[in-house]
Design an enzyme around this catalytic site. Structure first.
Site, mmCIF file in Angstrom:
data_model
loop_
_atom_site.group_PDB
_atom_site.id
_atom_site.type_symbol
_atom_site.label_atom_id
_atom_site.label_comp_id
_atom_site.label_asym_id
_atom_site.label_seq_id
_atom_site.Cartn_x
_atom_site.Cartn_y
_atom_site.Cartn_z
ATOM 1 N NE ARG A 121 1.328 5.672 13.800
ATOM 2 C CZ ARG A 121 0.722 5.949 12.660
ATOM 3 N NH1 ARG A 121 -0.526 5.593 12.466
ATOM 4 N NH2 ARG A 121 1.354 6.579 11.708
ATOM 5 N NE ARG A 167 -7.293 3.487 3.685
ATOM 6 C CZ ARG A 167 -7.538 2.692 4.733
ATOM 7 N NH1 ARG A 167 -8.728 2.171 4.903
ATOM 8 N NH2 ARG A 167 -6.575 2.400 5.595
ATOM 9 N NE ARG A 168 -6.390 2.850 8.590
ATOM 10 C CZ ARG A 168 -5.122 2.491 8.742
ATOM 11 N NH1 ARG A 168 -4.274 3.299 9.353
ATOM 12 N NH2 ARG A 168 -4.696 1.323 8.300
ATOM 13 C CE LYS A 179 -1.421 0.802 4.805
ATOM 14 N NZ LYS A 179 -2.563 1.305 5.576
ATOM 15 C CG ASP A 180 3.458 2.298 2.774
ATOM 16 O OD1 ASP A 180 2.489 3.065 2.930
ATOM 17 O OD2 ASP A 180 3.940 1.601 3.691
ATOM 18 C CB CYS A 220 0.024 6.309 -0.604
ATOM 19 S SG CYS A 220 1.171 5.563 -1.749
ATOM 20 N NE ARG A 273 3.611 10.013 10.100
ATOM 21 C CZ ARG A 273 4.671 10.360 9.400
ATOM 22 N NH1 ARG A 273 4.884 11.618 9.086
ATOM 23 N NH2 ARG A 273 5.540 9.464 9.004
HETATM 24 C C1 DPM Z 1 -0.525 4.354 3.869
HETATM 25 C C2 DPM Z 1 -1.462 4.758 4.821
HETATM 26 C C3 DPM Z 1 -0.942 4.393 6.085
HETATM 27 C C4 DPM Z 1 0.315 3.759 5.852
HETATM 28 C C5 DPM Z 1 -2.737 5.470 4.507
HETATM 29 C C6 DPM Z 1 -3.972 4.586 4.608
HETATM 30 C C7 DPM Z 1 -1.573 4.639 7.396
HETATM 31 C C8 DPM Z 1 -1.222 6.008 7.941
HETATM 32 C C9 DPM Z 1 -1.714 6.236 9.325
HETATM 33 C C10 DPM Z 1 -0.598 4.499 2.412
HETATM 34 N N1 DPM Z 1 0.550 3.789 4.509
HETATM 35 O O1 DPM Z 1 -3.953 3.419 4.987
HETATM 36 O O2 DPM Z 1 -5.062 5.110 4.290
HETATM 37 O O3 DPM Z 1 -2.558 5.510 9.867
HETATM 38 O O4 DPM Z 1 -1.200 7.174 9.928
HETATM 39 C C11 DPM Z 1 1.377 1.640 6.731
HETATM 40 C C12 DPM Z 1 0.951 0.639 7.660
HETATM 41 C C13 DPM Z 1 1.215 -0.596 7.048
HETATM 42 C C14 DPM Z 1 1.809 -0.336 5.821
HETATM 43 C C15 DPM Z 1 0.382 0.878 9.002
HETATM 44 C C16 DPM Z 1 -1.130 0.993 9.091
HETATM 45 C C17 DPM Z 1 0.969 -1.994 7.597
HETATM 46 C C18 DPM Z 1 -0.156 -2.700 6.900
HETATM 47 C C19 DPM Z 1 0.153 -3.191 5.499
HETATM 48 C C20 DPM Z 1 1.286 3.175 6.848
HETATM 49 N N2 DPM Z 1 1.920 1.020 5.666
HETATM 50 O O5 DPM Z 1 -1.833 1.173 8.090
HETATM 51 O O6 DPM Z 1 -1.635 0.917 10.233
HETATM 52 O O7 DPM Z 1 1.252 -3.703 5.228
HETATM 53 O O8 DPM Z 1 -0.728 -3.053 4.644
#
Ligand code: DPM
Length: 323
Positions: free
Chosen positions: A164, A140-141, A89-90, A251, A158
């Site tokens: 967190r 998104r959330r 997702k990143d 993203c 963050r």
């Molecule tokens: C991206 C988002 C977040 C990450 C945005 C989204 C969460 C940011 C936040 C694109 N990357 O999801 O809408 O909550 O501040 C990230 C996480 C993981 C990969 C952590 C998470 C783990 C889950 C995975 C940060 N990137 O989403 O809680 O591998 O899919």
């Protein structure tokens, strides 16, 4: 005898971010590949990305194009590493020239999770009291939860998962929204208080899966990486990524998805929401898995007809203004 550089002589350098989650994911990939190719040496090289360095600014404000991936991509193009392991997702939906998404691994639960402070252990997302402070930096959330639960307060958070969670436990937040997958991979699955249903939060594109990126001309490596590919996850994620790419969303936009595969049929749902949660368009398409990317495009077209474009333009304007 003329010698060819065969895979048996090769050392393969894997690039990873330094975060605990990134390393757990990278070592897992290393181990899987080592099992399939015992004669090859796989080495892990860590690199800090921009996203690891900027920890005090809300993600949406620092732009999104390859925040967690750019340095690793340069490393591949400069031949310092051979491939990189990313949380899919990143990884932006458009890759730099010369690089390819070689494999997508089996997805963990892609849903979002509610994690609560002790004092709310008897609550669920829909029973948290008015004014309860929910930490998330994901637009998104934020957009989806504001839509369903306008009485809750939302606050940026963050830092890595441990940071967190300590802020939550210290009472700075009443609850957090985090990916189930990240918590589980770090052995903190017990902190998942509620897995949010799709009716409350559609997950991010590619959430829960790992994406392996390498040089597009490294045919030998690409064929090796197929050993750790999960075809069903790949079909689902390619549909999700085509949807996001078509909407030109990075993203960090309020776009969520949900996919399911049954036999040869792939079903893709998507949502585009305004940050305040007021304006929201949502639809579902299904078709054959062989047309995964076409389904993504079809869904993007449908949502555009329902007004997705103007919602997104408004968001891009706001982000550019830096508010
Ligand atoms: C991206 C988002 C977040 C990450 C945005 C989204 C969460 C940011 C936040 C694109 N990357 O999801 O809408 O909550 O501040 C990230 C996480 C993981 C990969 C952590 C998470 C783990 C889950 C995975 C940060 N990137 O989403 O809680 O591998 O899919």
């Amino acid at each position: 005898m003329t010698s060819v550089v065969s895979s048996s002589q090769r050392t393969i350098r894997i690039g990873s971010r330094k975060s605990q989650l990134a390393l757990v994911q990278t070592y897992w990939v290393q181990e899987q590949l080592q099992k399939s190719f015992p004669q090859i040496k796989f080495e892990v090289h860590t690199m800090a990305t921009q996203g690891d360095k900027i920890l005090d600014v809300a993600l949406a404000k620092i732009g999104d194009k390859g925040l967690f991936t750019k340095e690793l991509e340069l490393g591949m193009l400069n031949q310092e590493i051979d491939f990189a392991v990313h949380s899919l997702k990143d990884l932006p939906t458009r890759l730099p020239e010369g690089l390819a998404l070689a494999a997508i691994t089996e997805r963990e639960n892609p849903a979002d999770a509610l994690v609560v402070h002790e004092k709310f252990k008897d609550k669920q997302i829909d029973t948290l009291p008015p004014g309860a402070i929910v930490g998330t930096s994901s637009l998104r959330r934020l957009a989806q939860l504001r839509h369903h639960f306008p009485h809750l307060e939302f606050k940026d958070v963050r830092g890595n998962l441990n940071t967190r969670l300590s802020k939550l436990d210290a009472g700075e937040y009443d609850a957090l929204i985090l990916a189930v997958a990240g918590l589980e991979r770090l052995g903190m699955g017990d902190r998942v208080h509620q897995v949010l249903p799709a009716s409350v939060s559609l997950h991010a594109v590619g959430q829960g899966a790992l994406g392996i990126e390498c040089r597009a001309d490294d045919i030998e490596l690409i064929s090796m990486l197929k050993a750790i590919e999960h075809p069903q996850t790949r079909d689902r994620c390619l549909a999700e990524r085509a949807f996001l790419r078509d909407l030109e969303g990075g993203c960090q936009v309020p776009i969520g998805v949900n996919t399911a595969v049954s036999g040869d049929t792939l079903t893709l749902s998507g949502i585009v929401a305004s940050v305040d949660g007021q304006n929201l368009v949502q639809d579902t398409v299904s078709g054959t898995t062989a047309d995964a990317e076409k389904l993504g495009t079809e869904l993007a077209n449908r949502l555009r007809q329902q007004g997705a474009q103007s919602i997104l333009e408004e968001i891009f304007k706001t982000i550019q203004r830096g508010s």
